[in-house]
Design a protein around this motif. Structure first.
Motif, PDB file in Angstrom:
ATOM      1  N   TYR A  25      -0.435  50.702 -46.513  1.00  0.00           N
ATOM      2  CA  TYR A  25       1.012  50.675 -46.746  1.00  0.00           C
ATOM      3  C   TYR A  25       1.493  52.027 -47.276  1.00  0.00           C
ATOM      4  CZ  TYR A  25       5.272  49.754 -49.451  1.00  0.00           C
ATOM      5  OH  TYR A  25       6.528  49.815 -50.002  1.00  0.00           O
ATOM      6  N   MET A  26       0.773  52.594 -48.253  1.00  0.00           N
ATOM      7  CA  MET A  26       1.180  53.880 -48.832  1.00  0.00           C
ATOM      8  C   MET A  26       1.107  55.006 -47.799  1.00  0.00           C
ATOM      9  SD  MET A  26      -0.314  53.992 -52.714  1.00  0.00           S
ATOM     10  CE  MET A  26       0.443  55.590 -52.929  1.00  0.00           C
ATOM     11  N   ALA A  27       0.073  54.962 -47.002  1.00  0.00           N
ATOM     12  CA  ALA A  27      -0.059  56.006 -45.972  1.00  0.00           C
ATOM     13  C   ALA A  27       1.117  55.958 -45.012  1.00  0.00           C
ATOM     14  CB  ALA A  27      -1.377  55.809 -45.217  1.00  0.00           C
ATOM     15  N   ARG A  28       1.558  54.763 -44.684  1.00  0.00           N
ATOM     16  CA  ARG A  28       2.701  54.621 -43.767  1.00  0.00           C
ATOM     17  C   ARG A  28       3.977  55.131 -44.421  1.00  0.00           C
ATOM     18  NH1 ARG A  28       4.827  48.949 -41.036  1.00  0.00           N
ATOM     19  NH2 ARG A  28       6.521  49.887 -39.814  1.00  0.00           N
ATOM     20  N   VAL A  29       4.190  54.765 -45.717  1.00  0.00           N
ATOM     21  CA  VAL A  29       5.401  55.204 -46.426  1.00  0.00           C
ATOM     22  C   VAL A  29       5.426  56.720 -46.557  1.00  0.00           C
ATOM     23  CG1 VAL A  29       6.588  55.162 -48.658  1.00  0.00           C
ATOM     24  CG2 VAL A  29       5.714  53.031 -47.668  1.00  0.00           C
ATOM     25  N   ILE A  30       4.296  57.279 -46.975  1.00  0.00           N
ATOM     26  CA  ILE A  30       4.238  58.739 -47.169  1.00  0.00           C
ATOM     27  C   ILE A  30       4.447  59.470 -45.846  1.00  0.00           C
ATOM     28  CG2 ILE A  30       2.720  60.648 -47.819  1.00  0.00           C
ATOM     29  CD1 ILE A  30       1.479  58.735 -49.903  1.00  0.00           C
ATOM     30  N   SER A  31       3.841  58.942 -44.792  1.00  0.00           N
ATOM     31  CA  SER A  31       4.000  59.570 -43.472  1.00  0.00           C
ATOM     32  C   SER A  31       5.458  59.531 -43.024  1.00  0.00           C
ATOM     33  CB  SER A  31       3.124  58.836 -42.452  1.00  0.00           C
ATOM     34  OG  SER A  31       3.342  59.329 -41.162  1.00  0.00           O
ATOM     35  N   THR A  32       6.122  58.387 -43.250  1.00  0.00           N
ATOM     36  CA  THR A  32       7.530  58.253 -42.874  1.00  0.00           C
ATOM     37  C   THR A  32       8.391  59.206 -43.693  1.00  0.00           C
ATOM     38  OG1 THR A  32       7.167  55.930 -42.308  1.00  0.00           O
ATOM     39  CG2 THR A  32       9.449  56.635 -42.671  1.00  0.00           C
ATOM     40  N   ALA A  33       8.104  59.286 -45.019  1.00  0.00           N
ATOM     41  CA  ALA A  33       8.899  60.154 -45.899  1.00  0.00           C
ATOM     42  C   ALA A  33       8.762  61.615 -45.500  1.00  0.00           C
ATOM     43  CB  ALA A  33       8.459  59.952 -47.353  1.00  0.00           C
ATOM     44  N   LYS A  34       7.575  62.008 -45.122  1.00  0.00           N
ATOM     45  CA  LYS A  34       7.361  63.396 -44.716  1.00  0.00           C
ATOM     46  C   LYS A  34       8.098  63.711 -43.419  1.00  0.00           C
ATOM     47  CE  LYS A  34       2.947  64.308 -46.995  1.00  0.00           C
ATOM     48  NZ  LYS A  34       1.501  64.595 -46.823  1.00  0.00           N
ATOM     49  N   LYS A  35       8.122  62.772 -42.513  1.00  0.00           N
ATOM     50  CA  LYS A  35       8.842  62.993 -41.258  1.00  0.00           C
ATOM     51  C   LYS A  35      10.331  63.126 -41.512  1.00  0.00           C
ATOM     52  CE  LYS A  35       5.539  60.658 -38.223  1.00  0.00           C
ATOM     53  NZ  LYS A  35       5.299  59.490 -37.331  1.00  0.00           N
ATOM     54  N   LEU A  36      10.853  62.350 -42.474  1.00  0.00           N
ATOM     55  CA  LEU A  36      12.277  62.411 -42.803  1.00  0.00           C
ATOM     56  C   LEU A  36      12.583  63.517 -43.801  1.00  0.00           C
ATOM     57  CD1 LEU A  36      13.014  58.567 -43.168  1.00  0.00           C
ATOM     58  CD2 LEU A  36      13.571  60.049 -41.225  1.00  0.00           C
ATOM     59  N   LYS A  37      11.504  64.102 -44.340  1.00  0.00           N
ATOM     60  CA  LYS A  37      11.635  65.171 -45.333  1.00  0.00           C
ATOM     61  C   LYS A  37      12.423  64.708 -46.547  1.00  0.00           C
ATOM     62  CE  LYS A  37      11.248  68.881 -41.911  1.00  0.00           C
ATOM     63  NZ  LYS A  37      11.866  70.113 -41.334  1.00  0.00           N
ATOM     64  N   VAL A  38      12.010  63.543 -47.085  1.00  0.00           N
ATOM     65  CA  VAL A  38      12.639  62.985 -48.287  1.00  0.00           C
ATOM     66  C   VAL A  38      11.547  62.677 -49.307  1.00  0.00           C
ATOM     67  CG1 VAL A  38      14.598  62.006 -47.049  1.00  0.00           C
ATOM     68  CG2 VAL A  38      12.520  60.639 -47.341  1.00  0.00           C
ATOM     69  N   GLY A  39      11.981  62.397 -50.578  1.00  0.00           N
ATOM     70  CA  GLY A  39      11.032  62.097 -51.651  1.00  0.00           C
ATOM     71  C   GLY A  39      10.448  60.698 -51.537  1.00  0.00           C
ATOM     72  N   TYR A  40       9.209  60.573 -52.008  1.00  0.00           N
ATOM     73  CA  TYR A  40       8.559  59.257 -51.946  1.00  0.00           C
ATOM     74  C   TYR A  40       7.796  58.926 -53.242  1.00  0.00           C
ATOM     75  CZ  TYR A  40       4.620  62.347 -50.809  1.00  0.00           C
ATOM     76  OH  TYR A  40       3.686  63.343 -50.831  1.00  0.00           O
ATOM     77  N   SER A  41       8.140  59.609 -54.334  1.00  0.00           N
ATOM     78  CA  SER A  41       7.382  59.426 -55.585  1.00  0.00           C
ATOM     79  C   SER A  41       7.498  57.990 -56.145  1.00  0.00           C
ATOM     80  CB  SER A  41       7.864  60.431 -56.637  1.00  0.00           C
ATOM     81  OG  SER A  41       9.265  60.241 -56.883  1.00  0.00           O
ATOM     82  N   ASN A  42       8.620  57.295 -55.821  1.00  0.00           N
ATOM     83  CA  ASN A  42       8.803  55.935 -56.361  1.00  0.00           C
ATOM     84  C   ASN A  42       7.787  54.927 -55.816  1.00  0.00           C
ATOM     85  OD1 ASN A  42      10.898  56.714 -57.950  1.00  0.00           O
ATOM     86  ND2 ASN A  42      12.525  55.906 -56.633  1.00  0.00           N
ATOM     87  N   VAL A  43       7.104  55.287 -54.741  1.00  0.00           N
ATOM     88  CA  VAL A  43       6.099  54.370 -54.198  1.00  0.00           C
ATOM     89  C   VAL A  43       4.978  54.135 -55.208  1.00  0.00           C
ATOM     90  CG1 VAL A  43       4.653  56.132 -53.108  1.00  0.00           C
ATOM     91  CG2 VAL A  43       4.728  53.829 -52.151  1.00  0.00           C
ATOM     92  N   PHE A  44       4.755  55.150 -56.087  1.00  0.00           N
ATOM     93  CA  PHE A  44       3.699  55.030 -57.080  1.00  0.00           C
ATOM     94  C   PHE A  44       4.098  54.075 -58.210  1.00  0.00           C
ATOM     95  CE2 PHE A  44       2.934  59.147 -55.028  1.00  0.00           C
ATOM     96  CZ  PHE A  44       1.627  58.964 -54.612  1.00  0.00           C
ATOM     97  N   ILE A  45       5.403  53.909 -58.438  1.00  0.00           N
ATOM     98  CA  ILE A  45       5.853  52.935 -59.444  1.00  0.00           C
ATOM     99  C   ILE A  45       5.496  51.519 -58.991  1.00  0.00           C
ATOM    100  CG2 ILE A  45       7.870  51.961 -60.619  1.00  0.00           C
ATOM    101  CD1 ILE A  45       9.197  54.706 -60.388  1.00  0.00           C
TER     102      ILE A  45
END
Length: 322
Positions: A25-45
């Protein structure tokens, strides 16, 4: 802290699945965030919250125990002697498969019913022998029961006196932890008439001391032949011997000692009533001990996990910041 259960393969598989699926799940979120060039730090919360309540659930399953306290443990019980007739007539087959085999089966049920009491076995015909002293060891008792056969004792008639006297002596032995006679029980099992001369004297001693004597008769009124090697037992005239249940002596014994008579025949089995009757007899307090105990506190961890699950569901956190 101690644990009710150990960490097993089941808990290991659940933990592995959680880690694997969440990493995917995290790999998918991080990959999507990088493609959109947006932050994804909240996934760790979200990862932190879900990891904590998953661990709390696993801990609750394992049953954590802590908080030492003292508890009083009382040992209450009775001393019970089973006196088993092993005369040749016990090989009769009017009770299937034979009287003796049926008694062996029922003796195991009696042993199982009184697992907190000391029990012993005395075998007899014209003489008596100690088969098992009073013990708590059910496995040993069942082993002794399984080995019972009519060849263990000399067969020269039936005498109730010797086994009753032996049981009385053992119940009154100095090493016995029981002082109350009402907590001492004798079960006499037989199929025949008493030909002894000492029975009445021993019966009076049992009655005067308040020891409970129960008798269990086995057999039928129609009777059966006695199988021996090479055929059936015959008398001196060459006639085949027919053995029948003679309950008169057993009923008399029970009556004279304020006990009770029970019977196993072709239509009735009183063993359950016998067990119920003995269960009503009050046992004696043998000893009292203080033991350290700790309580299973799983619910603390489960409540904390439920709170975090509720927080996870209700709290809205943007995993990807756009």
């Amino acid at each position: 802290m101690s644990w009710l259960y150990s960490f097993t393969l089941t808990e290991g598989i659940l933990s592995g699945l959680f880690a694997l699926l969440y990493l995917a799940y995290m790999a998918r979120v991080i990959s999507t965030a990088k493609k959109l060039k947006v932050g994804y730090s909240n996934v760790f919360i979200k990862l932190l919250i879900r990891t904590v309540y998953f661990i709390l659930i696993i801990v609750a399953i394992l049953g954590p125990s802590f908080g030492e306290s003292k508890r009083e443990v009382k040992s209450v019980g009775k001393d019970i002697f089973m006196l088993v007739d092993l005369s040749e007539s016990m090989n009769a087959a009017d009770i299937q498969p034979t009287r003796l085999e049926k008694i062996k089966f029922e003796l195991k049920n009696i042993v199982k019913a009184f697992n907190s009491d000391r029990m012993g076995i005395i075998i007899f015909s014209s003489e008596s022998f100690m088969q098992s002293p009073l013990t708590y060891d059910q496995n040993a008792l069942n082993l002794f029961i399984e080995t019972l056969n009519t060849r263990l004792v000399p067969n020269a008639g039936t005498d109730f006196g010797p086994p009753l006297k032996m049981a009385l002596e053992k119940l009154n032995a100095e090493e016995s932890p029981l002082t109350q006679q009402k907590s001492k029980v004798i079960i006499l099992i037989s199929d025949g008439e008493d030909f002894g001369e000492q029975t009445e004297d021993v019966t009076q001693d049992i009655e005067s001391q308040g020891i409970k004597l129960f008798t269990l008769g086995i057999g039928t009124e129609r009777g059966s032949k006695i199988r021996v090697r090479g055929g059936f037992k015959r008398d001196r005239q060459g006639n085949e011997v027919i053995t029948k249940l003679d309950s008169k002596s057993l009923r008399k014994l029970a009556s004279e000692t304020d006990g009770q008579y029970f019977e196993i025949n072709e239509t009735n089995n009183d063993v359950s009533r016998l067990i119920s009757t003995i269960n009503k007899i009050e046992g004696e307090l043998r000893d009292t001990r203080q033991v350290d105990v700790s309580a299973n506190r799983y619910y603390y961890f489960l409540l904390a996990a439920l709170f975090l699950i509720l927080l996870d569901v209700l709290a809205s956190v943007k995993v990807i910041k756009i």
